[in-house]
Design an enzyme around this catalytic site. Structure first.
Site, PDB file in Angstrom:
ATOM      1  N   CYS A  74       0.860  -1.189   0.000  1.00 28.55           N
ATOM      2  CA  CYS A  74       0.000   0.000   0.000  1.00 28.55           C
ATOM      3  C   CYS A  74       0.896   1.238   0.000  1.00 28.55           C
ATOM      4  O   CYS A  74       2.104   1.144   0.221  1.00 28.55           O
ATOM      5  CB  CYS A  74      -0.941   0.010   1.204  1.00 28.55           C
ATOM      6  SG  CYS A  74      -0.143   0.571   2.713  1.00 28.55           S
ATOM      7  N   CYS A  80       2.282   4.225   8.340  1.00 25.90           N
ATOM      8  CA  CYS A  80       0.982   3.935   8.943  1.00 25.90           C
ATOM      9  C   CYS A  80       1.095   2.924  10.080  1.00 25.90           C
ATOM     10  O   CYS A  80       1.846   1.955   9.993  1.00 25.90           O
ATOM     11  CB  CYS A  80       0.056   3.387   7.854  1.00 25.90           C
ATOM     12  SG  CYS A  80      -1.509   2.822   8.496  1.00 25.90           S
ATOM     13  N   CYS A  83      -0.362  -1.453   9.932  1.00 21.37           N
ATOM     14  CA  CYS A  83       0.416  -2.652   9.569  1.00 21.37           C
ATOM     15  C   CYS A  83       1.828  -2.553  10.115  1.00 21.37           C
ATOM     16  O   CYS A  83       2.354  -1.462  10.261  1.00 21.37           O
ATOM     17  CB  CYS A  83       0.576  -2.729   8.064  1.00 21.37           C
ATOM     18  SG  CYS A  83      -0.734  -3.578   7.252  1.00 21.37           S
ATOM     19  N   CYS A 163      -5.857   0.733   1.585  1.00 20.25           N
ATOM     20  CA  CYS A 163      -5.522  -0.216   2.659  1.00 20.25           C
ATOM     21  C   CYS A 163      -5.784  -1.645   2.189  1.00 20.25           C
ATOM     22  O   CYS A 163      -6.854  -1.947   1.656  1.00 20.25           O
ATOM     23  CB  CYS A 163      -6.369   0.094   3.898  1.00 20.25           C
ATOM     24  SG  CYS A 163      -6.075  -1.067   5.241  1.00 20.25           S
ATOM     25  N   CYS A 411      -6.668 -12.815  23.064  1.00 20.86           N
ATOM     26  CA  CYS A 411      -6.128 -11.987  21.974  1.00 20.86           C
ATOM     27  C   CYS A 411      -4.900 -11.214  22.447  1.00 20.86           C
ATOM     28  O   CYS A 411      -4.349 -10.396  21.716  1.00 20.86           O
ATOM     29  CB  CYS A 411      -7.192 -11.063  21.407  1.00 20.86           C
ATOM     30  SG  CYS A 411      -7.995 -10.049  22.625  1.00 20.86           S
TER      31      CYS A 411
END
Length: 454
Positions: A74, A80, A83, A163, A411
């Site tokens: 991207c 950014c 990621c 994205c 998580c």
């Protein structure tokens, strides 16, 4: 070593979630620097000391890592914060995440257990069924932007028009919304001054159904006619289809996506997604695994770990929209789900009905309080708590049931490791554990552990 000093070094390894370790020979110590990839040669500045450990802020990557074998996919990588690892082949990402999980669980588990490595996501890109984009500017007083925060910044927002974590439909919608408000000269909400209009764009899209819910989050400080925006969105050429456009009003001071009032501008305030042959109705704020195809891998793992539950009562604690409960219901005597978010419980009840399940019950409330009110006793417990793990007051109550088997889905593996300490102290041992990657290109990963009572 002092604050403000600049050093160069190579990231030897990255510990969970994204802590790069750099050895500084002249100081004979490690410094933790976030947002890097193992093997990168970097320049960084020491910006704080925490419990005697030095932490640095990445200034520049001087040499790429040997693990970076592909080009960014991207336009805003690596700036950014969405990621982290897209220049690493997916196999390398999986290897690194598996090692991170194993090291943390190894340090927490007191007995022999089986580590089963990591399971990949069926889709590496375009896997997210939900994305929260923020309005802002790319630099101070710059033009309006809509997308994701810059790495390490709470203010600068980069426009994420291409994205790759989401379906192209979401990118088209994002650019359409941004264009509309740029033309109108609308301003974004400034967190420090508590002034402005545009806050977030929350997009949700069913991976199997292609149904899309568009949620525009603003303050009530300004008024705009949103009908032309609705018309523009509905005119977009999309692979899926927009089933609802909502205007969510949020005047809270904190930077969270929540609703004081929700207005339906078009269609409905929910969409449907299918997982494992079942259909789920999802509302704007109800929790649902963000990677639908990855969730199937996760739930199959849970089913395998839980084993034969015919004639058994299962408690599904922190049950969200009741997906796990409904995956287990066909093979159990009954499943009772407990979840604090009312909206999610409503959706769970409706989903169970829609899927023809009459042996599921969902209770809205705090696990800590609700457990006192349930008359049934569980034979097996499934735990899927939020990122920070289980509240230290609730965990002893859960363990008091003394069930033979607990399956814990986490998580955040460090929260799981912390909870394992008390669980082992109360007579449970870890039998096996596996990673399930739901968040390719990012630092996050799910972990599933099976515990049995000694």
């Amino acid at each position: 070593m002092k604050k403000g000093q600049v050093y160069e070094g190579t990231i030897e390894k990255v510990e969970f979630p994204n802590k790069g370790l750099v050895w500084i020979a002249e100081e004979e110590r490690y410094v933790t620097v976030k947002n890097g990839i193992p093997g990168q040669k970097i320049r960084f500045v020491v910006n704080k000391f925490k419990r005697g450990n030095a932490e640095g802020r990445l200034l520049e990557v001087m040499e790429k890592s040997p693990l970076e074998k592909r080009d960014p996919v991207c336009s805003i990588f690596p700036a950014c914060g969405g990621c982290m690892y897209q220049t690493m082949p997916y196999e390398e990402q999986l290897k690194m995440k598996a090692q991170q999980i194993k090291e943390i669980i190894d340090s927490a588990v007191k007995t022999e257990y089986e580590f089963e490595g990591i399971q990949a996501s069926p889709k590496e890109f375009e896997y997210r069924n939900k994305m929260e984009f923020s309005f802002g500017d790319e630099y101070k007083d710059g033009p309006l932007s809509l997308g994701l925060h810059k790495k390490g910044s709470t203010y600068d927002v980069l426009t994420a028009g291409d994205c790759r974590l989401v379906h192209p439909d979401m990118n088209r919608i994002l650019l359409c919304v941004l264009e509309y408000f740029k033309e109108k000269g609308a301003g974004y909400y400034k967190k420090m001054q508590h002034e402005g209009y545009l806050r977030h764009l929350l997009l949700r899209r069913g991976d199997t159904t292609g149904e899309i819910l568009v949620n525009l989050v603003t303050t009530t400080q300004e008024e705009y006619d949103l009908q032309p925006l609705v018309d523009k969105l509905l005119a977009l050429e999309l692979e899926g289809r927009i089933v609802g456009i909502l205007h969510i009003l949020n005047d809270s001071l904190s930077d969270v996506v929540q609703s004081d009032e929700t207005r339906i501008l078009y269609g409905q305030d929910y969409f449907y997604e299918q997982i494992m042959g079942m259909e789920f109705k999802i509302t704007p704020f109800s929790f649902f695994q963000p990677n639908s195809r990855g969730a199937e891998v996760l739930y199959n793992t849970v089913r395998e770990y839980i084993g034969d539950i015919k004639d058994m009562t299962v408690f599904d604690l922190f049950s969200g929209t009741g997906t796990i409960a409904q995956v287990l219901a066909p093979v159990a005597k009954q499943v009772i789900g407990v979840e604090i978010v009312e909206e999610a419980v409503e959706a769970a009840r409706e989903n169970a009905k829609r899927n023809g399940l009459d042996n599921c019950r969902f209770i809205a409330g705090d696990v800590f309080k609700v457990l006192d009110e349930i008359e049934e006793k569980p034979d097996v417990i499934v735990l899927d708590p939020p990122r920070d793990g289980i509240h230290p007051k609730a965990l002893p109550k859960i363990l008091d049931y003394q069930v033979d088997k607990i399956v814990y889905i986490s998580c955040k593996v460090t929260s799981l490791a912390r909870d394992l300490e008390m669980m082992q102290g109360r007579g449970y041992e870890v039998v096996k554990c596996v990673g399930v990657d739901q968040f390719c290109e990012t630092v996050h990963v799910e972990t599933v552990a099976l515990l049995t009572r000694k």
